[in-house]
Design a protein around this motif. Structure first.
Motif, PDB file in Angstrom:
ATOM      1  N   LEU A 139       0.815  -1.214   0.000  1.00  0.00           N
ATOM      2  CA  LEU A 139       0.000   0.000   0.000  1.00  0.00           C
ATOM      3  C   LEU A 139       0.853   1.271   0.000  1.00  0.00           C
ATOM      4  O   LEU A 139       0.325   2.379  -0.054  1.00  0.00           O
ATOM      5  CB  LEU A 139      -0.925   0.014   1.218  1.00  0.00           C
ATOM      6  CG  LEU A 139      -2.072  -1.005   1.218  1.00  0.00           C
ATOM      7  CD1 LEU A 139      -2.782  -0.993   2.565  1.00  0.00           C
ATOM      8  CD2 LEU A 139      -3.060  -0.718   0.101  1.00  0.00           C
TER       9      LEU A 139
ATOM     10  N   LEU B 159       2.699   2.323   2.507  1.00  0.00           N
ATOM     11  CA  LEU B 159       2.571   2.976   3.815  1.00  0.00           C
ATOM     12  C   LEU B 159       3.848   2.738   4.622  1.00  0.00           C
ATOM     13  O   LEU B 159       4.078   1.642   5.150  1.00  0.00           O
ATOM     14  CB  LEU B 159       1.349   2.437   4.567  1.00  0.00           C
ATOM     15  CG  LEU B 159       0.006   2.640   3.837  1.00  0.00           C
ATOM     16  CD1 LEU B 159      -1.138   2.026   4.633  1.00  0.00           C
ATOM     17  CD2 LEU B 159      -0.261   4.117   3.589  1.00  0.00           C
TER      18      LEU B 159
ATOM     19  N   ASP C 136       2.432   9.044   5.254  1.00  0.00           N
ATOM     20  CA  ASP C 136       1.781   8.117   4.321  1.00  0.00           C
ATOM     21  C   ASP C 136       0.468   7.604   4.908  1.00  0.00           C
ATOM     22  O   ASP C 136      -0.538   7.486   4.210  1.00  0.00           O
ATOM     23  CB  ASP C 136       2.693   6.924   4.004  1.00  0.00           C
ATOM     24  CG  ASP C 136       3.977   7.343   3.304  1.00  0.00           C
ATOM     25  OD1 ASP C 136       3.945   8.382   2.620  1.00  0.00           O
ATOM     26  OD2 ASP C 136       4.992   6.642   3.446  1.00  0.00           O
TER      27      ASP C 136
ATOM     28  N   HIS D 169      -3.516   8.331   3.722  1.00  0.00           N
ATOM     29  CA  HIS D 169      -4.254   7.145   3.246  1.00  0.00           C
ATOM     30  C   HIS D 169      -5.722   7.339   3.634  1.00  0.00           C
ATOM     31  O   HIS D 169      -6.184   6.879   4.674  1.00  0.00           O
ATOM     32  CB  HIS D 169      -3.673   5.876   3.880  1.00  0.00           C
ATOM     33  CG  HIS D 169      -4.208   4.612   3.278  1.00  0.00           C
ATOM     34  ND1 HIS D 169      -3.961   4.256   1.979  1.00  0.00           N
ATOM     35  CD2 HIS D 169      -4.985   3.624   3.793  1.00  0.00           C
ATOM     36  CE1 HIS D 169      -4.555   3.101   1.716  1.00  0.00           C
ATOM     37  NE2 HIS D 169      -5.192   2.705   2.798  1.00  0.00           N
TER      38      HIS D 169
ATOM     39  N   TYR E 206     -11.018   1.785   4.668  1.00  0.00           N
ATOM     40  CA  TYR E 206      -9.817   2.087   3.894  1.00  0.00           C
ATOM     41  C   TYR E 206      -9.544   1.038   2.822  1.00  0.00           C
ATOM     42  O   TYR E 206      -9.883  -0.136   2.988  1.00  0.00           O
ATOM     43  CB  TYR E 206      -8.600   2.163   4.829  1.00  0.00           C
ATOM     44  CG  TYR E 206      -8.682   3.286   5.822  1.00  0.00           C
ATOM     45  CD1 TYR E 206      -8.371   4.592   5.452  1.00  0.00           C
ATOM     46  CD2 TYR E 206      -9.087   3.050   7.138  1.00  0.00           C
ATOM     47  CE1 TYR E 206      -8.459   5.633   6.360  1.00  0.00           C
ATOM     48  CE2 TYR E 206      -9.173   4.091   8.060  1.00  0.00           C
ATOM     49  CZ  TYR E 206      -8.861   5.384   7.670  1.00  0.00           C
ATOM     50  OH  TYR E 206      -8.951   6.411   8.561  1.00  0.00           O
TER      51      TYR E 206
END
Length: 704
Positions: free
Chosen positions: A29, A31, A36, A40, A149
């Motif tokens: 992802l 991250l 980050d 998100h 998410y």
């Protein structure tokens, strides 16, 4: 004194530890840093702030209900499932699970008080929710909408929500959310300073329930607008910075000589350049004469004559005593270019003892050694090839011009590697990128903001218009009759298939099967088969037979998408056309209509078991039938697919827009483009912080 060996324990501590499943999922992802996680943002929200009574519910409501479980059992018809009944005091609702665990059965024991959330369906047997989210009742209701998410396998929503909360807090405490856009700039963009970044992010992760979900979905809320401004500004600033850094480098000044190779090449051409070709050639020549590296995109529709423009640029480079490389994505296209350029340039190179070299992965060891020696000595003035050009063993003597054809087909790292072949610190070769997929204006403003763009917007005279027909594959017999007619007239035909082999997921004809069917339909005829798994020598042999006219019908996958030039080919059949992208269909169609004969492209579509075409496929096929204009095709393709797919997000390496929409936010992008240079000039430190926040380690990719 001999160095002591580390103990096994110390050695183990120094060894890089393998990543956990969660760390690998976070990597997927992207991250890594606290910022980050903060950026998100949720893809949607669920409203757990209210309890709805069943007596007030409507069919299709996404609702949360609370009540007591009055029954719970495993049913076996029509399939094994867990069915519980929840009564909220006003009505009952079935909770139905087709996949379940013993723990769920235990949670839904008779007498338990439960909150269940999901889509309510009202049928003849009363209310039901399939696979609801259930939890024990009794806890306080949340005060904000629950974020959902984007995630990957191995990363549950609950974990991700906690990680985002933690990341947001760490980003704020570290100063990563500090303001980088002053109020003066915000007002020039047309945005008030009412929402700063920290407030916008907090709100978007945990919005109050009084805001309608529609405002989040269409991204019109002021918090979303702030994120769009931040993102578009980061993109513009990073590209401008990249351009400034490149402009500070030096490149050899390559000036067209009076009576030189450039003029000699023009004099030998059997045709006159179009006005558009003359214009872009002059733009490129002007760039090459500078000591600042050229960074230009040459765009032109299929068959508009980009190769001759590239040859003229190469002639200027060679005249200045430097070397040029032309890198292309496939061996077929490399060979096509090589053949053309040898005919155009080698007669001019011979008196100078210079050559056009050829470099691909399928060469023999001897051929490769000879080519490498020519390149290193400088005798190979022009090198044509695939990504084999960027391998370590390829050493140029005086490299000055890199030309990349179909540039979107290369990864960023490959384009950077080609430019690195000029091994001189503080220097960079001139770069000319070419594409037959025209770039719509909004994309040019955004993803190509650091490029100069030249456009060939007219076709050479003599190109015949291509008639495009859209037919159901149930009419394949009529298409075969049309093929027979074209072959009888001495013409040649392409038949393009989307797959090489059978797939369990897609019931599509493959190239081998189609080749067999056409061989049976035309007994005794030489019919070629071309696909990416064939050895290069075999591909080359098939293409030579087709190019020479000995082979009349070629069944192929999309390996013939670019570069193949057979003027005698007058019919293109694309099977399962609904599976292709719009730009790809246009590229394939451009393989015909290259000679004087009237040409046609037949788009065969299949509706499959559903019996109907999807809306996207319909839109593509309709666009193909209505226009031959590559620029209009590109505009429609951007509308249908979005910028990520259009640009080939996997190849680009740079972060594509996540929050802004190039079509909807074109006016906002215009305003941001106008203020970005002011920010770099007057607020350089804030600009650097802004770029780092959004781009992180991806800034280098913009240099490609």
């Amino acid at each position: 004194m001999p160095r002591k060996k580390p103990t096994p324990e110390a050695a183990a501590a120094l060894k890089p530890q393998p990543k956990s499943a969660v760390e690998k999922a976070l990597d997927k992802l992207g991250l890594h840093r606290p910022i980050d996680f903060a950026l998100h943002l949720p893809i949607r929200y669920e409203d757990e702030t209210k309890i709805k009574k069943l007596e007030d519910a409507l069919d299709g409501d996404n609702a949360q209900i609370e009540g007591e479980i009055t029954s719970c059992e495993i049913a076996y018809r029509p399939r094994r499932q867990l069915v519980a009944v929840l009564n909220d005091g006003t009505d009952s609702c079935q909770l139905r699970f087709f996949n379940f665990y013993p723990s769920q059965q235990k949670q839904l024991a008779v007498g338990a008080r439960i909150r269940a959330r999901g889509e309510l369906r009202g049928g003849m047997f009363g209310w039901q929710i399939v696979h609801p989210v259930c939890k024990a009742a009794g806890s306080a209701l949340p005060t904000s909408l629950t974020p959902v998410y984007s995630t990957v396998a191995g990363l549950p929503q609950a974990y991700l929500r906690k990680a985002v909360v933690n990341g947001l807090a760490r980003a704020e405490s570290s100063g990563a959310l500090r303001e980088t856009i002053c109020s003066e700039i915000l007002s020039k963009i047309g945005q008030s300073a009412a929402w700063n970044l920290r407030e916008a992010l907090s709100f978007l992760h945990y919005p109050s329930p009084d805001v309608t979900l529609a405002q989040f979905e269409d991204h019109t809320h002021p918090a979303w607008q702030r994120l769009k401004i931040e993102e578009l500004l980061a993109q513009q600033l990073s590209q401008l910075t990249s351009k400034m850094e490149r402009d500070a480098l030096l490149a050899p000044s390559l000036k067209a000589q009076k009576g030189g190779l450039h003029e000699k090449l023009l004099a030998t051409l059997p045709f006159a350049l179009t006005k558009a070709q003359q214009r872009v050639s002059e733009e490129i020549a002007q760039d090459l004469s500078q000591t600042r590296p050229m960074h230009r995109l040459l765009q032109g529709d299929v068959g508009s004559g980009k190769t001759i423009v590239a040859a003229l640029a190469a002639a200027i480079c060679v005249d200045a005593g430097q070397q040029c490389a032309l890198m292309v994505p496939t061996e077929i296209l490399a060979e096509q270019h090589f053949r053309k350029l040898v005919v155009l340039l080698e007669p001019l190179f011979e008196p100078l003892n210079l050559k056009v070299a050829w470099l691909t992965g399928s060469q023999t060891a001897k051929q490769r050694r000879e080519a490498l020696a020519l390149i290193e000595s400088g005798q190979a003035a022009l090198v044509v090839g695939t990504h084999a050009i960027i391998q370590d063993k390829v050493i140029f003597k005086n490299f000055a011009l890199a030309i990349v054809d179909e540039q979107h087909r290369f990864g960023v790292a490959q384009r950077l590697a080609l430019r690195a072949k000029m091994n001189a610190p503080g220097h960079e070769p001139h770069l000319l990128m070419m594409t037959a997929t025209p770039i719509p204006r909004t994309l040019a403003m955004s993803y190509y903001a650091d490029l100069n763009v030249s456009t060939i917007d007219e076709l050479p005279p003599g190109r015949t218009p291509i008639l495009t027909k859209v037919l159901s594959d149930s009419r394949k017999d009529q298409v075969i009759e049309r093929i027979a007619d074209q072959i009888k007239r001495g013409r040649q035909v392409y038949w393009v298939c989307p797959l090489i082999e059978e797939s369990e997921m897609l019931d599509l004809s493959n190239a081998t099967q189609t080749h067999q069917e056409l061989t049976e339909a035309f007994p005794g005829m030489l019919i070629g088969l071309l696909h990416s798994r064939m050895p290069p020598a075999e591909k080359k042999a098939v293409m030579q037979l087709f190019t020479s006219g000995e082979m009349k019908l070629l069944v192929s996958t999309t390996v013939i998408e670019v570069g193949v030039d057979v003027p005698n080919a007058s019919l293109m059949v694309i099977e399962h056309a609904e599976r292709f992208g719009l730009s790809q269909l246009h590229q394939l169609r451009g393989r015909v209509g290259r000679g004087a004969a009237a040409s046609a492209c037949v788009l065969l579509y299949s509706t499959g078991e559903s019996g109907r075409l999807g809306d996207t496929a319909k839109a593509r096929l309709k666009a193909m039938a209505e226009t031959n204009d590559g620029f209009e095709i590109a505009r429609l393709d951007l509308e249908i697919r979005g910028p990520g797919e259009f640009l080939g997000a996997r190849q680009s390496g740079a972060a594509l827009l996540r929050f802004a929409d190039l079509l909807e936010d074109a006016a906002l992008l215009e305003r941001i483009r106008s203020v970005a240079p002011l920010i770099l000039r007057d607020h350089a430190e804030l600009a650097a912080q802004h770029i780092e926040r959004w781009m992180g380690g991806k800034v280098d990719f913009l240099k490609a």
